[in-house]
Design a protein around this motif. Structure first.
Motif, PDB file in Angstrom:
ATOM      1  N   ASP A 100       0.832  -1.216   0.000  1.00 37.61           N
ATOM      2  CA  ASP A 100       0.000   0.000   0.000  1.00 37.61           C
ATOM      3  C   ASP A 100       0.864   1.263   0.000  1.00 37.61           C
ATOM      4  OD1 ASP A 100      -2.396  -1.300  -0.056  1.00 37.61           O
ATOM      5  OD2 ASP A 100      -2.746  -1.195   2.099  1.00 37.61           O
ATOM      6  N   ASN A 104       0.860   4.307  -2.580  1.00 33.23           N
ATOM      7  CA  ASN A 104       0.745   5.721  -2.199  1.00 33.23           C
ATOM      8  C   ASN A 104       1.831   6.568  -2.853  1.00 33.23           C
ATOM      9  OD1 ASN A 104      -1.522   5.640  -0.616  1.00 33.23           O
ATOM     10  ND2 ASN A 104      -0.416   5.350   1.313  1.00 33.23           N
ATOM     11  N   ASN A 108       1.352   9.739  -5.442  1.00 34.37           N
ATOM     12  CA  ASN A 108       1.972  11.046  -5.302  1.00 34.37           C
ATOM     13  C   ASN A 108       2.770  11.435  -6.533  1.00 34.37           C
ATOM     14  OD1 ASN A 108       1.731  12.627  -2.602  1.00 34.37           O
ATOM     15  ND2 ASN A 108       1.565  10.463  -2.082  1.00 34.37           N
ATOM     16  N   LEU A 110       1.769  10.736  -9.546  1.00 29.30           N
ATOM     17  CA  LEU A 110       0.726  11.294 -10.419  1.00 29.30           C
ATOM     18  C   LEU A 110       0.380  12.721  -9.988  1.00 29.30           C
ATOM     19  CD1 LEU A 110      -1.805   8.343 -10.912  1.00 29.30           C
ATOM     20  CD2 LEU A 110       0.195   8.951 -12.277  1.00 29.30           C
ATOM     21  N   ALA A 111       0.317  12.935  -8.680  1.00 26.89           N
ATOM     22  CA  ALA A 111      -0.057  14.253  -8.170  1.00 26.89           C
ATOM     23  C   ALA A 111       1.036  15.288  -8.425  1.00 26.89           C
ATOM     24  CB  ALA A 111      -0.366  14.155  -6.681  1.00 26.89           C
TER      25      ALA A 111
ATOM     26  N   ARG B  90      -9.177  -9.368  12.637  1.00 26.11           N
ATOM     27  CA  ARG B  90      -9.081  -8.249  11.689  1.00 26.11           C
ATOM     28  C   ARG B  90      -9.484  -6.924  12.342  1.00 26.11           C
ATOM     29  NH1 ARG B  90     -11.728 -11.027   6.307  1.00 26.11           N
ATOM     30  NH2 ARG B  90      -9.987 -12.437   5.887  1.00 26.11           N
ATOM     31  N   ARG B 198      -7.002   8.371   7.552  1.00 24.17           N
ATOM     32  CA  ARG B 198      -6.728   6.934   7.640  1.00 24.17           C
ATOM     33  C   ARG B 198      -7.507   6.260   8.772  1.00 24.17           C
ATOM     34  NH1 ARG B 198      -0.845   6.763   7.840  1.00 24.17           N
ATOM     35  NH2 ARG B 198      -1.099   4.541   8.070  1.00 24.17           N
ATOM     36  N   GLU B 222     -17.064  -1.602  -5.595  1.00 21.61           N
ATOM     37  CA  GLU B 222     -15.862  -0.885  -5.194  1.00 21.61           C
ATOM     38  C   GLU B 222     -16.149   0.013  -4.008  1.00 21.61           C
ATOM     39  OE1 GLU B 222     -12.398  -0.115  -6.509  1.00 21.61           O
ATOM     40  OE2 GLU B 222     -12.667  -2.233  -6.953  1.00 21.61           O
ATOM     41  N   ASP B 227     -11.592  10.421  -3.542  1.00 19.88           N
ATOM     42  CA  ASP B 227     -10.511  10.961  -4.369  1.00 19.88           C
ATOM     43  C   ASP B 227     -10.722  10.581  -5.826  1.00 19.88           C
ATOM     44  OD1 ASP B 227      -7.965   8.483  -3.550  1.00 19.88           O
ATOM     45  OD2 ASP B 227     -10.088   8.298  -3.932  1.00 19.88           O
ATOM     46  N   SER B 232      -7.438  13.548  -7.532  1.00 22.12           N
ATOM     47  CA  SER B 232      -6.253  12.920  -6.972  1.00 22.12           C
ATOM     48  C   SER B 232      -5.015  13.235  -7.793  1.00 22.12           C
ATOM     49  CB  SER B 232      -6.443  11.413  -6.892  1.00 22.12           C
ATOM     50  OG  SER B 232      -6.399  10.859  -8.176  1.00 22.12           O
ATOM     51  N   ARG B 233      -5.246  13.559  -9.076  1.00 22.41           N
ATOM     52  CA  ARG B 233      -4.091  13.865  -9.926  1.00 22.41           C
ATOM     53  C   ARG B 233      -3.326  15.053  -9.386  1.00 22.41           C
ATOM     54  NH1 ARG B 233      -2.905  11.866 -15.222  1.00 22.41           N
ATOM     55  NH2 ARG B 233      -4.064   9.939 -15.218  1.00 22.41           N
ATOM     56  N   ALA B 236      -3.445  14.187  -4.432  1.00 25.57           N
ATOM     57  CA  ALA B 236      -3.663  12.847  -3.895  1.00 25.57           C
ATOM     58  C   ALA B 236      -2.945  12.597  -2.575  1.00 25.57           C
ATOM     59  CB  ALA B 236      -3.232  11.806  -4.910  1.00 25.57           C
ATOM     60  N   VAL B 237      -2.242  13.598  -2.056  1.00 24.43           N
ATOM     61  CA  VAL B 237      -1.508  13.380  -0.813  1.00 24.43           C
ATOM     62  C   VAL B 237      -2.368  12.730   0.246  1.00 24.43           C
ATOM     63  CG1 VAL B 237      -0.634  14.598   1.204  1.00 24.43           C
ATOM     64  CG2 VAL B 237       0.267  15.125  -1.027  1.00 24.43           C
ATOM     65  N   SER B 239      -5.097  11.021  -0.094  1.00 20.30           N
ATOM     66  CA  SER B 239      -5.953   9.903  -0.451  1.00 20.30           C
ATOM     67  C   SER B 239      -5.263   8.578  -0.191  1.00 20.30           C
ATOM     68  CB  SER B 239      -6.325  10.012  -1.922  1.00 20.30           C
ATOM     69  OG  SER B 239      -5.150   9.955  -2.703  1.00 20.30           O
ATOM     70  N   SER B 240      -4.891   8.380   1.057  1.00 13.41           N
ATOM     71  CA  SER B 240      -4.196   7.151   1.431  1.00 13.41           C
ATOM     72  C   SER B 240      -5.051   5.934   1.174  1.00 13.41           C
ATOM     73  CB  SER B 240      -3.864   7.213   2.913  1.00 13.41           C
ATOM     74  OG  SER B 240      -3.532   5.948   3.380  1.00 13.41           O
ATOM     75  N   GLN B 241      -4.384   4.888   0.756  1.00 13.41           N
ATOM     76  CA  GLN B 241      -5.082   3.623   0.525  1.00 13.41           C
ATOM     77  C   GLN B 241      -4.575   2.594   1.521  1.00 13.41           C
ATOM     78  OE1 GLN B 241      -7.114   1.926  -1.766  1.00 13.41           O
ATOM     79  NE2 GLN B 241      -7.965   3.783  -2.612  1.00 13.41           N
ATOM     80  N   ASP B 242      -4.226   3.034   2.676  1.00 18.54           N
ATOM     81  CA  ASP B 242      -3.600   2.120   3.634  1.00 18.54           C
ATOM     82  C   ASP B 242      -4.641   1.258   4.327  1.00 18.54           C
ATOM     83  OD1 ASP B 242      -1.629   0.964   5.130  1.00 18.54           O
ATOM     84  OD2 ASP B 242      -1.900   2.378   6.767  1.00 18.54           O
ATOM     85  N   HIS B 243      -5.246   0.384   3.577  1.00 18.17           N
ATOM     86  CA  HIS B 243      -6.230  -0.488   4.191  1.00 18.17           C
ATOM     87  C   HIS B 243      -5.888  -1.950   3.920  1.00 18.17           C
ATOM     88  CE1 HIS B 243      -7.844   0.750   0.194  1.00 18.17           C
ATOM     89  NE2 HIS B 243      -7.766  -0.537   0.032  1.00 18.17           N
TER      90      HIS B 243
END
Lengths: 243, 243
Positions: A100, A104, A108, A110-111, B90, B198, B222, B227, B232-233, B236-237, B239-243
């Protein structure tokens, strides 16, 4: 015969899991490497490949988790064997999170768009990523070979990334203050550096899991952190504790 | 009688785990709330309490994980019961990570020092934290009541935090460009906002786990993200995807 059969079946299950973790580890290392290249060369196509590549890692994590839990439920392992299975779940979890972070970084990139961040800062982020890739490779190797000395070496070395991140953070602040045009790219770079620092944290977590699998207890002593109190008071942005 | 005894013992194990998760969830909500107060009032003592309080959450996570795995190994549960145990592991994992985010916010409060960030930005970060706390409370409630409608409501609502984070990021960039003195505090605030975003992701993960426990499969479709690609372009800073 039945007991022997059970042991053989268990070993086969375990070996399958170990192979899956090796496969997942290789994928994550490749993703981090691609994200690093995408960042240093501001390569949008490569960044998009990293983003789309994350799904495969997520799927492997779920597969490893489900398989490990099925084996636990089916074979009722004890002691070392149970630790192997719990360890596999934990390592897959850390690898997924490192993946992940690579995603990320790619986001960034892309950003960042066309705005060039200061090249000396890019070089330092690249150096941090090299360190993180090295730690990931070494800790995955220590898992395969059950080498706790190597795992502990990784565990100790992670603070170098923390220190590099803290010093880069200071440097980026000065660029931003000197030239407001650099604020947007520097902010994205700062987030990239933070993601790399957290990849190092996940390598450290994996090192702790390898130690736990082999020794049956947690690593004694506090984890070395590169964010000593005096430093973190001013620049603790990078000193993530997301482990 | 033996079967009945086994079922009773299993139920007792499960209830114990549910209580531990409720306890852990309450602790995490308190930590996020304290971190929010520490940030809005720049209260260093409160921030230090959040940092020292994280250990208890980490310990609870390990306890829940070990207990769940012991129950799996001992009772060999199938289907729904196995999902309950996997789900507990989880959820504890996501709560632990949300706790880490609260700790990170507190560390950034220490790093802020005496420099005041723009008060309108502080108000927006506070609003984001209010949203995150609300989502955490609601998703924990949905877990206790096995309420998938509520879980799905949380799952959908998380994108509001993502959108707030993206818009705050833009705002912070303008402050930094207008007045370089605000660069350091704004950067810390940006990191705090990202941590809150997050926490929202972890609430969303927990919502997915509640759905999985009840329905036996993952949420279809989905995950809604705040974002959108065009946004996000550039920003996107957050828009974390830390899942």
């Amino acid at each position: 015969m039945t007991a022997e059969h059970t042991i053989k079946a268990f070993d086969a299950d375990l070996n399958h899991l170990k192979r899956k973790i090796a496969e997942m580890g290789s994928l994550v290392v490749v993703q981090v490497h691609l994200a690093q290249q995408a960042l240093t060369e501001r390569d949008v196509v490569r960044a998009q490949n990293v983003i789309s590549g994350d799904k495969a890692i997520d799927a492997l994590q779920r597969e490893i988790e489900e398989k490990a839990i099925l084996v636990i439920a089916r074979r009722q392992p004890l002691a070392i064997d149970l630790r192997e299975l719990v360890g596999a779940v934990r390592i897959a979890n850390d690898l997924e999170r490192a993946g992940d972070q690579a995603e990320n970084i790619a986001k960034n990139v892309l950003a960042l768009g066309g705005e060039p961040p200061p090249s000396s800062a890019i070089v330092r982020v690249k150096y941090m990523a090299d360190l993180a890739i090295d730690l990931l490779n070494r800790v995955l190797d220590s898992y395969v070979r059950r080498d706790i000395d190597e795992a502990l070496a990784v565990w100790r070395k992670d603070q170098e990334i923390d220190l590099a991140n803290n010093s880069l953070f200071r440097e980026l602040l000065t660029y931003m203050m000197e030239d407001p045009h650099t604020i947007t790219p520097c902010t994205h770079l700062l987030v990239c550096a933070r993601n790399i620092e957290r990849i190092g944290d996940h390598a450290t977590n994996i090192a702790e899991t390898v130690f736990y699998i082999v020794e049956g207890h947690t690593v004694p002593g506090e984890r070395p952190k590169g964010d000593a109190v005096d430093l973190s008071r001013r620049t603790a942005v990078g000193s993530s504790q997301d482990h």
